[in-house]
Design a protein around this motif. Structure first.
Motif, PDB file in Angstrom:
ATOM      1  N   PRO A  33       0.803  -1.230   0.000  1.00 26.90           N
ATOM      2  CA  PRO A  33       0.000   0.000   0.000  1.00 26.90           C
ATOM      3  C   PRO A  33       0.835   1.281   0.000  1.00 26.90           C
ATOM      4  CG  PRO A  33      -0.887  -1.601   1.541  1.00 26.90           C
ATOM      5  CD  PRO A  33       0.432  -2.125   1.085  1.00 26.90           C
ATOM      6  N   ASP A  34       2.019   1.223   0.629  1.00 27.52           N
ATOM      7  CA  ASP A  34       2.862   2.410   0.716  1.00 27.52           C
ATOM      8  C   ASP A  34       3.736   2.611  -0.519  1.00 27.52           C
ATOM      9  OD1 ASP A  34       1.856   2.974   3.264  1.00 27.52           O
ATOM     10  OD2 ASP A  34       3.343   1.639   4.200  1.00 27.52           O
ATOM     11  N   ASP A  35       3.962   1.517  -1.263  1.00 31.05           N
ATOM     12  CA  ASP A  35       4.779   1.617  -2.472  1.00 31.05           C
ATOM     13  C   ASP A  35       4.286   0.569  -3.455  1.00 31.05           C
ATOM     14  OD1 ASP A  35       6.627   1.819  -4.477  1.00 31.05           O
ATOM     15  OD2 ASP A  35       8.388   1.759  -3.172  1.00 31.05           O
ATOM     16  N   PRO A  36       3.393   0.926  -4.365  1.00 31.50           N
ATOM     17  CA  PRO A  36       2.800  -0.027  -5.298  1.00 31.50           C
ATOM     18  C   PRO A  36       3.800  -0.791  -6.164  1.00 31.50           C
ATOM     19  CG  PRO A  36       1.603   2.043  -5.317  1.00 31.50           C
ATOM     20  CD  PRO A  36       2.855   2.280  -4.544  1.00 31.50           C
ATOM     21  N   ARG A  37       5.033  -0.311  -6.252  1.00 29.41           N
ATOM     22  CA  ARG A  37       6.030  -0.997  -7.064  1.00 29.41           C
ATOM     23  C   ARG A  37       6.630  -2.189  -6.341  1.00 29.41           C
ATOM     24  NH1 ARG A  37      10.140   3.714  -7.930  1.00 29.41           N
ATOM     25  NH2 ARG A  37       9.699   3.762  -5.680  1.00 29.41           N
ATOM     26  N   MET A  38       6.473  -2.240  -5.015  1.00 22.02           N
ATOM     27  CA  MET A  38       7.052  -3.309  -4.208  1.00 22.02           C
ATOM     28  C   MET A  38       5.947  -4.236  -3.702  1.00 22.02           C
ATOM     29  SD  MET A  38       9.976  -2.161  -4.769  1.00 22.02           S
ATOM     30  CE  MET A  38      11.030  -3.296  -3.849  1.00 22.02           C
ATOM     31  N   SER A  39       6.334  -5.455  -3.321  1.00 23.74           N
ATOM     32  CA  SER A  39       5.343  -6.452  -2.900  1.00 23.74           C
ATOM     33  C   SER A  39       4.971  -6.289  -1.432  1.00 23.74           C
ATOM     34  CB  SER A  39       5.896  -7.866  -3.119  1.00 23.74           C
ATOM     35  OG  SER A  39       6.965  -8.134  -2.219  1.00 23.74           O
ATOM     36  N   ALA A  40       3.747  -6.683  -1.126  1.00 20.52           N
ATOM     37  CA  ALA A  40       3.279  -6.582   0.254  1.00 20.52           C
ATOM     38  C   ALA A  40       3.980  -7.600   1.147  1.00 20.52           C
ATOM     39  CB  ALA A  40       1.769  -6.808   0.296  1.00 20.52           C
ATOM     40  N   GLY A  41       4.402  -8.715   0.574  1.00 23.11           N
ATOM     41  CA  GLY A  41       5.057  -9.758   1.364  1.00 23.11           C
ATOM     42  C   GLY A  41       6.506  -9.496   1.658  1.00 23.11           C
ATOM     43  N   ASP A  42       7.132  -8.614   0.897  1.00 25.53           N
ATOM     44  CA  ASP A  42       8.538  -8.264   1.106  1.00 25.53           C
ATOM     45  C   ASP A  42       8.760  -6.882   0.517  1.00 25.53           C
ATOM     46  OD1 ASP A  42      11.274  -7.909   1.166  1.00 25.53           O
ATOM     47  OD2 ASP A  42      11.750  -9.922   0.406  1.00 25.53           O
ATOM     48  N   PRO A  43       8.864  -5.858   1.352  1.00 28.13           N
ATOM     49  CA  PRO A  43       9.005  -4.487   0.851  1.00 28.13           C
ATOM     50  C   PRO A  43      10.266  -4.240   0.031  1.00 28.13           C
ATOM     51  CG  PRO A  43       9.416  -4.592   3.220  1.00 28.13           C
ATOM     52  CD  PRO A  43       8.866  -5.918   2.825  1.00 28.13           C
ATOM     53  N   ASP A  44      11.211  -5.200   0.059  1.00 28.99           N
ATOM     54  CA  ASP A  44      12.431  -5.058  -0.735  1.00 28.99           C
ATOM     55  C   ASP A  44      12.352  -5.816  -2.066  1.00 28.99           C
ATOM     56  OD1 ASP A  44      13.707  -3.519   1.238  1.00 28.99           O
ATOM     57  OD2 ASP A  44      14.308  -5.333   2.333  1.00 28.99           O
ATOM     58  N   LEU A  45      11.183  -6.418  -2.327  1.00 28.76           N
ATOM     59  CA  LEU A  45      11.023  -7.231  -3.517  1.00 28.76           C
ATOM     60  C   LEU A  45       9.976  -6.619  -4.445  1.00 28.76           C
ATOM     61  CD1 LEU A  45      11.959  -9.952  -4.784  1.00 28.76           C
ATOM     62  CD2 LEU A  45      10.003 -11.021  -3.659  1.00 28.76           C
ATOM     63  N   SER A  46      10.355  -6.454  -5.715  1.00 28.73           N
ATOM     64  CA  SER A  46       9.443  -5.859  -6.688  1.00 28.73           C
ATOM     65  C   SER A  46       8.237  -6.762  -6.943  1.00 28.73           C
ATOM     66  CB  SER A  46      10.190  -5.614  -8.003  1.00 28.73           C
ATOM     67  OG  SER A  46       9.279  -5.296  -9.039  1.00 28.73           O
ATOM     68  N   VAL A  47       7.110  -6.154  -7.256  1.00 27.68           N
ATOM     69  CA  VAL A  47       5.914  -6.938  -7.586  1.00 27.68           C
ATOM     70  C   VAL A  47       6.117  -7.709  -8.888  1.00 27.68           C
ATOM     71  CG1 VAL A  47       4.257  -5.459  -6.376  1.00 27.68           C
ATOM     72  CG2 VAL A  47       4.921  -4.911  -8.724  1.00 27.68           C
ATOM     73  N   ASP A  48       7.118  -7.339  -9.654  1.00 25.80           N
ATOM     74  CA  ASP A  48       7.411  -8.047 -10.903  1.00 25.80           C
ATOM     75  C   ASP A  48       8.236  -9.312 -10.682  1.00 25.80           C
ATOM     76  OD1 ASP A  48       6.123  -6.075 -12.397  1.00 25.80           O
ATOM     77  OD2 ASP A  48       7.946  -4.847 -12.494  1.00 25.80           O
ATOM     78  N   ALA A  49       8.613  -9.578  -9.429  1.00 27.42           N
ATOM     79  CA  ALA A  49       9.488 -10.714  -9.136  1.00 27.42           C
ATOM     80  C   ALA A  49       8.845 -12.046  -9.478  1.00 27.42           C
ATOM     81  CB  ALA A  49       9.883 -10.699  -7.660  1.00 27.42           C
ATOM     82  N   TRP A  50       7.521 -12.116  -9.517  1.00 22.24           N
ATOM     83  CA  TRP A  50       6.823 -13.378  -9.791  1.00 22.24           C
ATOM     84  C   TRP A  50       6.622 -13.626 -11.288  1.00 22.24           C
ATOM     85  CZ3 TRP A  50       6.380 -10.643  -5.430  1.00 22.24           C
ATOM     86  CH2 TRP A  50       6.428 -11.330  -4.218  1.00 22.24           C
ATOM     87  N   GLN A  51       6.928 -12.643 -12.083  1.00 24.39           N
ATOM     88  CA  GLN A  51       6.749 -12.771 -13.524  1.00 24.39           C
ATOM     89  C   GLN A  51       8.045 -13.225 -14.191  1.00 24.39           C
ATOM     90  OE1 GLN A  51       3.685 -12.414 -14.775  1.00 24.39           O
ATOM     91  NE2 GLN A  51       3.060 -12.000 -12.661  1.00 24.39           N
ATOM     92  N   ALA A  52       7.906 -13.786 -15.370  1.00 24.46           N
ATOM     93  CA  ALA A  52       9.089 -14.171 -16.139  1.00 24.46           C
ATOM     94  C   ALA A  52       9.882 -12.922 -16.471  1.00 24.46           C
ATOM     95  CB  ALA A  52       8.672 -14.891 -17.421  1.00 24.46           C
ATOM     96  N   PRO A  53      11.210 -13.002 -16.576  1.00 20.66           N
ATOM     97  CA  PRO A  53      12.016 -11.812 -16.875  1.00 20.66           C
ATOM     98  C   PRO A  53      11.671 -11.197 -18.221  1.00 20.66           C
ATOM     99  CG  PRO A  53      13.308 -13.804 -17.144  1.00 20.66           C
ATOM    100  CD  PRO A  53      12.039 -14.216 -16.482  1.00 20.66           C
TER     101      PRO A  53
END
Length: 246
Positions: A33-53
Motif C-alpha cells: 500500500p505504501d509503495d505499489p512498485r514493491m510487494s506486500a510480502g517483502d518491501p524489498d522485492l518488486s511486484v514483478d518478481a513473480w513474472q518471467a524476466p
C-alpha cells in the motif's frame, strides 16, 4: 506442491477460487500500500518478481536465482498458497497449463510444467483393442495357443515353432492389441483371448508341480499339465500337489 491430473481444477474454477479467497487481498505478491512498485510480502522485492524476466532486458543467472528464491519465500508464508498452487496447476482445453509463465503457488512455470509431464508419464497407457482380423494371424494364434499351454517364454517359443525373440515380440503385440497394459499378467492376457474367441477354454493349461518321493527320503518336483475344463477357466494352481510313489 503438486496434485494429480484428475484433481486439477478447470482454469476458470481455479481462478475464481483464488480471487474469491477471503485472504486474497492479503496475498504476498500484491502491491505494498505504501509503495505499489514493491510487494506486500517483502518491501524489498518488486511486484514483478513473480513474472518471467523481460525478454528485452533479461537477467543473469545469479540474479534470476535470487529473485526466484525471494519470491518463493514470500509464497511459502502466503495465506492463499494452496489456492494459488491449484490455479497454477490448472489445465485448459488444450491440455496445457492455463498459466504458462510466472511463479504461482511457490512453483516456477518450468517446475509446474515438469510436474504435469511427470503425472502424464505415470498414467497407464490405454490402447484400444485391435480388430479381430489383426489378432487372427497364423503366427499370433500359434503364439496364443503355445502361451495357453506353457508359462515359460522358452516353452512358448518352442511350441509356437519360432525363435525366442520373435515369440516375445508377438506376446507383447498380442497384449497391447487386446487392449491391455504392457504389464498385464499371463492370466489377464489368456482370459482376454478367451473372451474374444481367440482361444477355447479347454485349450488353456497351467503347469503345476507334482511332488514325488525319491530314494533317500528326498522329494523332487516334476511338471504336471492340468487342462482346464470348458466353463471353468482358471490359470491358478489346479489343486494341492499330489504325492506319487517312487
Amino acid at each position: 506442491m503438486s496434485s494429480s491430473i484428475a484433481s486439477r481444477l478447470d482454469p476458470k474454477a481455479a481462478n475464481e477460487a483464488l480471487t474469491d479467497h477471503p485472504h486474497y487481498k492479503y496475498r504476498g505478491c500484491a502491491s505494498d500500500p505504501d509503495d505499489p512498485r514493491m510487494s506486500a510480502g517483502d518491501p524489498d522485492l518488486s511486484v514483478d518478481a513473480w513474472q518471467a524476466p523481460d525478454v528485452d532486458g533479461g537477467e543473469d543467472q545469479e540474479e534470476r536465482a535470487a529473485r526466484v528464491e525471494a519470491a518463493k519465500a514470500v509464497c511459502r508464508r502466503c495465506p492463499v498458497l494452496e489456492a494459488c498452487a491449484a490455479y497454477g496447476a490448472s489445465v485448459g482445453a488444450d491440455e496445457k497449463l492455463a498459466e504458462r509463465h510466472a511463479i504461482l503457488g511457490g512453483l516456477t512455470a518450468v517446475e509446474r510444467t515438469k510436474a504435469l509431464v511427470q503425472e502424464r508419464q505415470a498414467l497407464p497407457v490405454v490402447v484400444a483393442p485391435a480388430p479381430d482380423q489383426e489378432l487372427r494371424t497364423p503366427q499370433k494364434l500359434a503364439v496364443l495357443r503355445a502361451w495357453a499351454a506353457h508359462e515359460s517364454p522358452e516353452g512358448v517359443a518352442a511350441a509356437a515353432g519360432m525363435d525366442l525373440r520373435t515369440a516375445n515380440w508377438q506376446r507383447a503385440r498380442i497384449t497391447t492389441q487386446l487392449g491391455l497394459s504392457k504389464s498385464a499378467s499371463r492370466t489377464e492376457v489368456l482370459e482376454a483371448a478367451v473372451a474374444r474367441g481367440l482361444l477355447r477354454p479347454d485349450e488353456v493349461a497351467v503347469e503345476a508341480p507334482v511332488v514325488v518321493s525319491v530314494p533317500g527320503g528326498r522329494r523332487a518336483a516334476r511338471g504336471r499339465r492340468v487342462t482346464v475344463a470348458p466353463g471353468q477357466l482358471s490359470f491358478f494352481d489346479a489343486g494341492p500337489a499330489m504325492e506319487a510313489a517312487a
